[in-house]
Each structure stands twice: as C-alpha cells, then as structure tokens.
Design a protein around this motif. Structure first.
Motif, short mmCIF file in Angstrom:
data_model
loop_
_atom_site.label_atom_id
_atom_site.label_comp_id
_atom_site.label_asym_id
_atom_site.label_seq_id
_atom_site.Cartn_x
_atom_site.Cartn_y
_atom_site.Cartn_z
N GLU A 1 52.93 93.60 32.16
CA GLU A 1 52.20 92.46 32.74
C GLU A 1 51.55 92.92 34.05
N TRP A 2 50.24 92.83 34.12
CA TRP A 2 49.54 93.12 35.37
C TRP A 2 49.93 92.08 36.41
N VAL A 3 50.19 92.54 37.64
CA VAL A 3 50.62 91.65 38.71
C VAL A 3 49.54 91.47 39.78
N SER A 4 49.05 92.61 40.31
CA SER A 4 48.13 92.50 41.44
C SER A 4 47.40 93.82 41.66
N THR A 5 46.19 93.72 42.20
CA THR A 5 45.37 94.88 42.52
C THR A 5 44.75 94.69 43.89
N ILE A 6 44.67 95.78 44.65
CA ILE A 6 43.96 95.77 45.93
C ILE A 6 42.92 96.87 45.90
N ASN A 7 41.70 96.54 46.27
CA ASN A 7 40.64 97.53 46.30
C ASN A 7 40.85 98.51 47.45
N GLY A 8 40.11 99.59 47.42
CA GLY A 8 40.19 100.57 48.48
C GLY A 8 39.64 100.04 49.79
N ARG A 9 40.02 100.72 50.89
CA ARG A 9 39.56 100.33 52.23
C ARG A 9 39.93 98.89 52.55
N GLY A 10 41.11 98.46 52.05
CA GLY A 10 41.57 97.11 52.37
C GLY A 10 40.67 96.02 51.88
N GLY A 11 40.04 96.26 50.77
CA GLY A 11 39.08 95.31 50.24
C GLY A 11 39.73 94.15 49.51
N ASN A 12 39.05 93.67 48.52
CA ASN A 12 39.49 92.48 47.80
C ASN A 12 40.86 92.66 47.14
N VAL B 1 52.08 96.66 38.31
CA VAL B 1 52.31 96.15 36.97
C VAL B 1 53.82 96.01 36.79
N ARG B 2 54.27 94.97 36.11
CA ARG B 2 55.69 94.80 35.90
C ARG B 2 56.04 94.72 34.43
N GLN B 3 57.32 94.94 34.17
CA GLN B 3 57.83 94.91 32.79
C GLN B 3 59.23 94.31 32.81
N ALA B 4 59.33 93.09 32.28
CA ALA B 4 60.63 92.44 32.16
C ALA B 4 61.49 93.22 31.16
#
Lengths: 118, 107
Positions: free
Chosen positions: A46-57, A37-40
């Motif tokens: 602002e949410w930026v990116s998410t990665i699921n566990g075990r290298g998932g989606n 998450v980022r904050q100017a």
C-alpha cells in the motif's frame, strides 16, 4: 551503491505516535523524490506517502491523510514519516523507497515493523 | 482512485515453464505501470517500469507488455529463484496504487 536503511519502528498503543526514519546514501538525495510504502502482515503493498525533491510537494494516501506527515532533511540525507493517532490498521512493515522520475520505486529499504496494539 | 486487479491470485508452474501474469486497471494508466517481485521476508524489487522496460540487472526472461488498461508480465522459463509474489503498480495518477499480487508457486 544506493542504500536505504529504515529505523524507528516498534510497538505503540492505539492513539500514540511514532516517527520513522530512512537514512539514504549512494545518490544525490536532495534532488530525488522519496516514498513510503507499507505492507500489513500477510497482505499486499500500500502506497502511503511521497515527497518531491528539494522539499517540494507532498502526497498522501487517504488512509493516512491528516495523521501522517512526510518530511526530509537533505543535509542529513534522511527521510521521515511522523505518524500520529495510530490505529490497529496501521500495523505494517514500512518501507522507504527511492522514487524514480515518474514514481516507480527502486530500490527499497529493508523495512521497519510498526505494531499498533494495546 | 485507479484500482489495479491482478490475476490469477496464485499461479502454479513447473520450473522451465512459461508464466503469464495479468494486471488490469480500472481506467487507463497509459504505459505508467511497474512490476515488482517480492520474496518472503524481503523488500520488493523492481522488475519492469514503463510497462515494458526491464530495470537494471533484471534477466531477459522477464518481459512486460500492454498499455491502457491491460498489462502482462511474462517469465519465459521459470527458474527456482523466480517463485515469489509479483505486484503491479500504476503511477499515472495520485493516489499511486498496487495490485493485490500474484503468487507464483512451484507446481
């Protein structure tokens, strides 16, 4: 105790690249989704990116899709954010967060500042 | 994208008084809503998830309510440590989205 420690921020020129890291400890990292998450400066979250566990989606905000890549190294319990083609509007404090089961965030790291400027 | 709108932008409250913060979703997010508190120079802290479940260690004076499109965070008796910015976040759909924040300041 869960600990998240970001690193890798700094000053970069427009069009440049940077890789952020988030070292995690105190929980079973591999099975857990993780988020950036980022904050100017002076602005909201602002949410930026998410990665699921075990290298998932992986999931990305439209504002960074195609330029940023989230990844993880479960053997090193570390989360990454590769940021390419950086723009002035990417200037922000970037937080990593432990993503709870349905994608609320707890806890958060202390953040690392990325400044994109010539 | 589900737009989250918080009101008011700034809330001036005296210590010991009740504070009521609102968060509205542009479409239903069911009960998939969280609240965070952020103090200057600090990372956000989770207060509430599932619209009404307090996170571990959060005092009982913080309570959340609502579902669908209308949500409320209530601080029953403001203490000096509670003056901060509060954000709501929906996690019902991608992209995950935050409200713009409500600043609770000392009156």
């Amino acid at each position: 105790e869960v600990q998240l420690v970001e690193s890798g921020g700094g000053l970069v020129q427009p069009g440049g690249s940077l890789r952020l890291s988030c070292a995690a400890s105190g929980f079973t990292f591999g099975s857990n989704a993780m988020t950036w998450v980022r904050q100017a400066p002076g602005k909201g979250l602002e949410w930026v990116s998410t990665i699921n566990g075990r290298g998932g989606n992986t999931y990305y905000a439209d504002s960074v899709q195609g330029r940023f890549t989230i990844s993880r190294d479960d053997s090193k319990t570390t989360l990454y954010l590769q940021m390419n083609s950086l723009r002035a509007e990417d200037t922000a404090v970037y937080y990593c967060a432990k993503d709870q089961s349905l994608h609320w965030f707890d806890p958060w790291g202390q953040g690392t500042l990325v400044t994109v400027s010539s | 994208e589900k737009v989250m709108t918080q009101s008011p932008a700034t809330l001036s409250v005296s210590p010991g008084e009740r504070a009521t913060l609102s968060c509205r979703a542009s479409q239903s997010v069911s009960s998939n809503l969280a609240w965070y508190q952020q103090k200057p120079g600090q990372a956000p802290r989770l207060l509430i998830y599932g619209a009404s479940t307090r996170a571990t260690g959060i005092p009982a004076r913080f309570s959340g309510s609502g579902s669908g499109t209308e949500f409320t965070l209530t601080i029953s008796s403001l203490q000096s440590d509670d003056f901060a910015v509060y954000y709501c976040q929906q996690y019902n759909n991608w992209p995950l989205t935050f409200g713009q924040g409500t600043k609770v300041e000392i009156k």
